[in-house]
Scaffold this active site. Structure first.
Site, PDB file in Angstrom:
ATOM      1  N   TYR A  18      34.965   2.375  57.111  1.00 36.46           N
ATOM      2  CA  TYR A  18      34.637   3.217  58.264  1.00 36.46           C
ATOM      3  C   TYR A  18      34.582   2.481  59.593  1.00 36.46           C
ATOM      4  O   TYR A  18      34.267   3.080  60.601  1.00 36.46           O
ATOM      5  CB  TYR A  18      33.340   4.003  58.014  1.00 36.46           C
ATOM      6  CG  TYR A  18      32.153   3.162  57.577  1.00 36.46           C
ATOM      7  CD1 TYR A  18      31.844   3.049  56.221  1.00 36.46           C
ATOM      8  CD2 TYR A  18      31.358   2.500  58.499  1.00 36.46           C
ATOM      9  CE1 TYR A  18      30.761   2.297  55.804  1.00 36.46           C
ATOM     10  CE2 TYR A  18      30.267   1.743  58.083  1.00 36.46           C
ATOM     11  CZ  TYR A  18      29.979   1.646  56.736  1.00 36.46           C
ATOM     12  OH  TYR A  18      28.906   0.902  56.324  1.00 36.46           O
ATOM     13  N   ARG A  53      24.287  -3.325  62.489  1.00 39.45           N
ATOM     14  CA  ARG A  53      24.203  -3.852  61.123  1.00 39.45           C
ATOM     15  C   ARG A  53      25.529  -4.524  60.829  1.00 39.45           C
ATOM     16  O   ARG A  53      26.563  -3.872  60.800  1.00 39.45           O
ATOM     17  CB  ARG A  53      23.911  -2.695  60.162  1.00 39.45           C
ATOM     18  CG  ARG A  53      24.508  -2.840  58.798  1.00 39.45           C
ATOM     19  CD  ARG A  53      23.992  -1.844  57.803  1.00 39.45           C
ATOM     20  NE  ARG A  53      24.357  -0.453  58.017  1.00 39.45           N
ATOM     21  CZ  ARG A  53      25.552   0.068  57.718  1.00 39.45           C
ATOM     22  NH1 ARG A  53      26.524  -0.693  57.267  1.00 39.45           N
ATOM     23  NH2 ARG A  53      25.779   1.353  57.919  1.00 39.45           N
ATOM     24  N   HIS A  56      25.792  -1.063  54.248  1.00 41.49           N
ATOM     25  CA  HIS A  56      24.544  -0.303  54.328  1.00 41.49           C
ATOM     26  C   HIS A  56      23.534  -0.821  53.315  1.00 41.49           C
ATOM     27  O   HIS A  56      22.358  -0.978  53.609  1.00 41.49           O
ATOM     28  CB  HIS A  56      24.832   1.174  54.084  1.00 41.49           C
ATOM     29  CG  HIS A  56      23.611   1.976  53.791  1.00 41.49           C
ATOM     30  ND1 HIS A  56      22.680   2.259  54.759  1.00 41.49           N
ATOM     31  CD2 HIS A  56      23.147   2.521  52.641  1.00 41.49           C
ATOM     32  CE1 HIS A  56      21.692   2.967  54.209  1.00 41.49           C
ATOM     33  NE2 HIS A  56      21.954   3.128  52.937  1.00 41.49           N
TER      34      HIS A  56
HETATM   35  C1  LIG Z   1      16.087  12.521  53.271  1.00 36.28           C
HETATM   36  C2  LIG Z   1      17.179  11.564  52.940  1.00 36.28           C
HETATM   37  N1  LIG Z   1      18.464  11.977  52.995  1.00 36.28           N
HETATM   38  C3  LIG Z   1      19.460  11.129  52.678  1.00 36.28           C
HETATM   39  C4  LIG Z   1      19.198   9.860  52.262  1.00 36.28           C
HETATM   40  C5  LIG Z   1      20.345   8.958  51.851  1.00 36.28           C
HETATM   41  N2  LIG Z   1      20.541   7.906  52.852  1.00 36.28           N
HETATM   42  C6  LIG Z   1      19.978   6.699  52.699  1.00 36.28           C
HETATM   43  S1  LIG Z   1      20.207   5.726  54.008  1.00 36.28           S
HETATM   44  C7  LIG Z   1      21.083   6.905  54.822  1.00 36.28           C
HETATM   45  C8  LIG Z   1      21.562   6.630  56.206  1.00 36.28           C
HETATM   46  C9  LIG Z   1      20.439   6.374  57.154  1.00 36.28           C
HETATM   47  O1  LIG Z   1      20.885   5.920  58.360  1.00 36.28           O
HETATM   48  P1  LIG Z   1      19.948   5.482  59.533  1.00 36.28           P
HETATM   49  O2  LIG Z   1      18.788   6.399  59.668  1.00 36.28           O
HETATM   50  O3  LIG Z   1      20.800   5.306  60.732  1.00 36.28           O
HETATM   51  O4  LIG Z   1      19.332   4.090  59.082  1.00 36.28           O
HETATM   52  P2  LIG Z   1      20.067   2.743  58.677  1.00 36.28           P
HETATM   53  O5  LIG Z   1      20.363   2.810  57.197  1.00 36.28           O
HETATM   54  O6  LIG Z   1      21.276   2.623  59.497  1.00 36.28           O
HETATM   55  O7  LIG Z   1      19.090   1.652  58.948  1.00 36.28           O
HETATM   56  C10 LIG Z   1      21.218   8.036  54.034  1.00 36.28           C
HETATM   57  C11 LIG Z   1      21.982   9.237  54.398  1.00 36.28           C
HETATM   58  C12 LIG Z   1      17.835   9.473  52.199  1.00 36.28           C
HETATM   59  N3  LIG Z   1      17.459   8.253  51.794  1.00 36.28           N
HETATM   60  N4  LIG Z   1      16.860  10.326  52.558  1.00 36.28           N
END
Ligand SMILES: Cc1ncc(C[n+]2csc(CCOP(=O)(O)OP(=O)(O)O)c2C)c(N)n1
Lengths: 367, 325
Positions: A280, A266, A270
């Protein structure tokens, strides 16, 4: 005690890292690394792949623009992930179900939602979820889609649909959720037609992949469910497409689920809500990934074949952006949501209490 | 018509909905060959096959996610959670996903899921097997919570729940499973959702109860009748939403009310009933609202249950207190 330990745990652990190289067709220097697969694509296919990635990049740029103008709601940037997202979704057929995560809006649009609907979803308007495509709305709860995909897969199987399956996505962080494992395990146990895709973009918000798990690859997380899985160069759309297509063929032949881990990145934050990747990661860490850009390498191939030019690309981008501007205008004219409607859509048969509330709000809203 | 236990009534209902609608599916842990750990699904796999009644891997979130996905693809799932205490594992799929499906999609996609699970104390089970967790779910908009107090209602309410196109938590009282029999009509009948029942008419005081406590309240009514006190007993049957109209109508007549629940005072739905009365019908009362509930401790271990769960004696004391106010 004997000198020789009964188990050599260190050897077992080292063996976990003994994994094959990610599948690739076109490397970052635009060199073909798998000629057979490369040759299976026609010139038209290659142009089509390029167009899709240009479309997604343009969608990202325009959406970020709208976001800066305060015209968007929640938006998760996709720049850098075009090969992973478009490559996999292009292997889908209309009858397949999509269970996307919040970063998978471009796939949802490819699968049949309109851009206007995508914008309305971003803003939080219910009309953004009324798309006709066989798809869930972008899932916010990480892991939930994997569980549900097992159910959708089983449903497809029970319905006797032969040429259909469920495609679902999560991120590297998502593989840490228990639900991800439960979903894969269920699909494996029921031999449900599901393609689980992990887009490993290196970070879950700010937490790097290395802190997410001690597993050497995320793909091997499927192994415990008895599901075949592979890593793919997620910056190579030809590899992403070829593997997703092969997985789809394998799954619809009745073999049960597959998991694919795409190695992608990415580029930006985020989400558009203002988090800053500089907190980070460093430029030095980012640069090698920018150098692997999926558009650059395919563009080079196409230009060498005289199938593509800068002019042509600029024109396309203008066209695409014009369509996004049209779409947001259309989104602007969506009717305002009403509380009485929210109450009406909570249950098919409103409860007695709700009937009173509906009447109360309708009276207010008609003033 | 035959005398049937609460469990037999539920099996009856499941048999009928499986027969009626080929899209209904029963699944969960051990529901197949074993017929469920309580034998609630006994014989159903034999009769309808493994495609319709099947065992799943042991994972509650997975079971409920499976239900969501099956619902999305046109099926009508009836998942079982082996004990309600294990529903914590599935909260997102129930509350975060299924309960909001219709709302999210403006009715274009729904989750017609009926989640069956046993709850309730008094049978000396292991920890986490008896907790009354209804208030976890009554706080979830978009979800109905049904708690039958007797075999007749259990059958009719279960059929209504399965036929409903929105998700329902169908809570089966463990203590009642085998301790109670009713005359159950053969074949199909329904009991309406969202509707309380006047389980016994009376003029002097109203007891509002649900689940196993309805039967305790009826005992109190019997006992007080001998002293010429006429008690009206209301069985909520659906505890979310609460049928406040039926409650209000009763207290307009009796002017006194005692609310009874098996759950801890801070749990259960008694507070919701009290608040509805306080908000819209307080002037019908000529005494404070009485409440009978378990104390606010963590749910007790098996041997503590008998002194902890409120039963007829505590209800009768409270009724007398409110009558003599
Ligand atoms: C159950 C849950 N816990 C925490 C979050 C908060 N949150 C949103 S995105 C994220 C990171 C997710 O990372 P990843 O699975 O690697 O996907 P990316 O965003 O990198 O596409 C977090 C912790 C959430 N949406 N759902």
């Amino acid at each position: 005690m004997a000198n020789k330990p009964i188990v050599d745990f260190e050897a077992i652990k080292n063996n976990l890292s003994n994994v094959s190289k990610p599948i690739q067709v076109l490397n970052e220097n635009a060199e073909v690394t798998d000629q057979d697969i490369f040759d299976s694509f026609s010139d038209d296919d290659l142009v089509e792949f390029m167009k899709k990635m240009v479309w997604e990049r343009a969608l990202h740029e325009q959406t970020m623009n709208f976001s800066r103008q305060g015209r968007m709601g929640f938006y998760a940037p996709t720049e850098g992930e075009e090969a992973s997202e478009m490559g996999t979704v292009l292997a889908m057929k209309k009858n397949d179900y999509l269970l996307p995560a919040y970063r998978d809006v471009p796939q949802l649009i490819q699968h049949g939602a309109t851009i206007t609907e995508a914008y309305l979803w971003s803003r939080g308007h219910v009309l953004g979820n009324k798309f006709k495509a066989r798809s869930m709305m972008p899932q916010i709860i990480i892991g939930a889609a994997y569980d549900e995909a097992a159910g959708v897969g089983l449903g497809i199987k029970k319905n006797g649909e032969k040429d259909a399956l469920a495609f679902t996505y999560t991120g590297d962080g998502g593989t840490s959720q228990g639900d991800s494992y439960e979903g894969m395990n269920f699909a494996g146990a029921f031999k449900a037609p599901v393609l689980f895709i992990v887009q490993n973009n290196g970070f879950a918000i700010s937490t790097p992949r290395a802190k997410q798990t001690a597993a050497p690859t995320l793909a091997q997380k499927a192994v415990a469910s008895g599901i075949p899985s592979v890593q793919v160069d997620g910056m190579d759309i030809l590899a992403c497409y070829a593997v997703a297509k092969a997985a789809r063929d394998y799954i619809v032949a009745g073999n049960g689920p597959v998991m694919i881990e795409t190695l992608t990145y990415r580029y930006g934050a985020h989400s558009s809500a203002g988090d800053d990747p500089k907190r980070y990661r460093t430029k030095a860490e980012e640069q090698p990934w920018f150098d692997k850009d999926p558009l650059i390498r395919l563009r080079k191939i196409l230009e060498d074949k005289k199938l593509w030019s800068e002019d042509q690309e600029d024109k396309l981008v203008d066209e695409y952006k014009a369509s996004f501007k049209e779409a947001i205008k259309e989104a602007d004219s969506a009717p305002e949501d009403k509380v009485s409607d929210m109450l009406k859509r909570t249950f098919e048969i409103p409860t007695p209490e709700m009937k009173k509330e509906i009447a109360k709000f309708e009276a207010k809203e008609s003033k | 018509m035959a005398k049937k236990t609460y469990i037999q009534a539920i099996t009856d209902a499941l048999d009928i909905v499986l027969e009626d609608d080929p899209k209904t599916l029963i699944f969960g842990e051990d529901v197949g060959k074993n017929g469920g750990v309580f034998r609630t699904t006994q014989g159903l796999q034999e009769k309808y096959g493994e495609d319709r009644v099947f065992d799943t891997p042991l994972a509650e979130s997975g079971i409920l996610g499976l239900a969501t996905g099956l619902g999305l693809t046109g099926w009508r799932p009836i998942p079982e959670i082996q004990f309600m205490g294990f529903s914590f594992e599935a909260i997102d799929q129930i509350a975060g996903q299924e309960a909001r499906m219709r709302f999210r999609f403006d009715g274009t996609k729904t989750a017609p899921v009926t989640i069956r699970t046993p709850y309730g104390g008094g049978t000396h089970t292991a920890e986490m097997h008896a907790d009354n967790l209804e208030n976890f779910f009554t706080g979830v908009p978009g979800l109905r919570v049904v708690m039958p107090s007797n075999p007749y209602d259990a059958k009719g309410l279960l059929i209504s729940s399965v036929e409903n196109n929105d998700p329902v938590m169908f809570l089966e009282n463990l203590k009642l499973y085998r301790s109670m029999k009713d005359d159950i009509p053969d074949g199909k009948y329904t009991v309406p959702l969202d509707k309380a029942k006047v389980a016994r008419e009376g003029n002097d005081i109203t007891i509002v109860a649900y689940g196993a406590e309805v039967n305790e309240a009826l005992k109190v009514a019997d006992s007080l009748a001998e002293k010429n006190i006429s008690v009206e007993v209301i069985d909520l049957r659906t505890v979310s939403p609460i049928d406040s109209e039926t409650i209000f109508k009763s207290i307009e007549k009796t002017h006194k009310v005692v609310i009874v629940q098996e759950a801890q005072k801070m749990a259960g739905v008694g507070a919701q009933v009290a608040s509805a009365i306080a908000e819209d019908a307080v002037l019908s009362l000529d005494a404070p609202i009485g409440r009978v509930a378990a104390p606010n401790s963590v749910y007790p271990f098996a041997l503590g249950e008998d002194i902890w769960i409120p039963r007829a004696k505590e209800i009768e004391e409270k009724v007398n207190e409110i009558l003599n106010y």
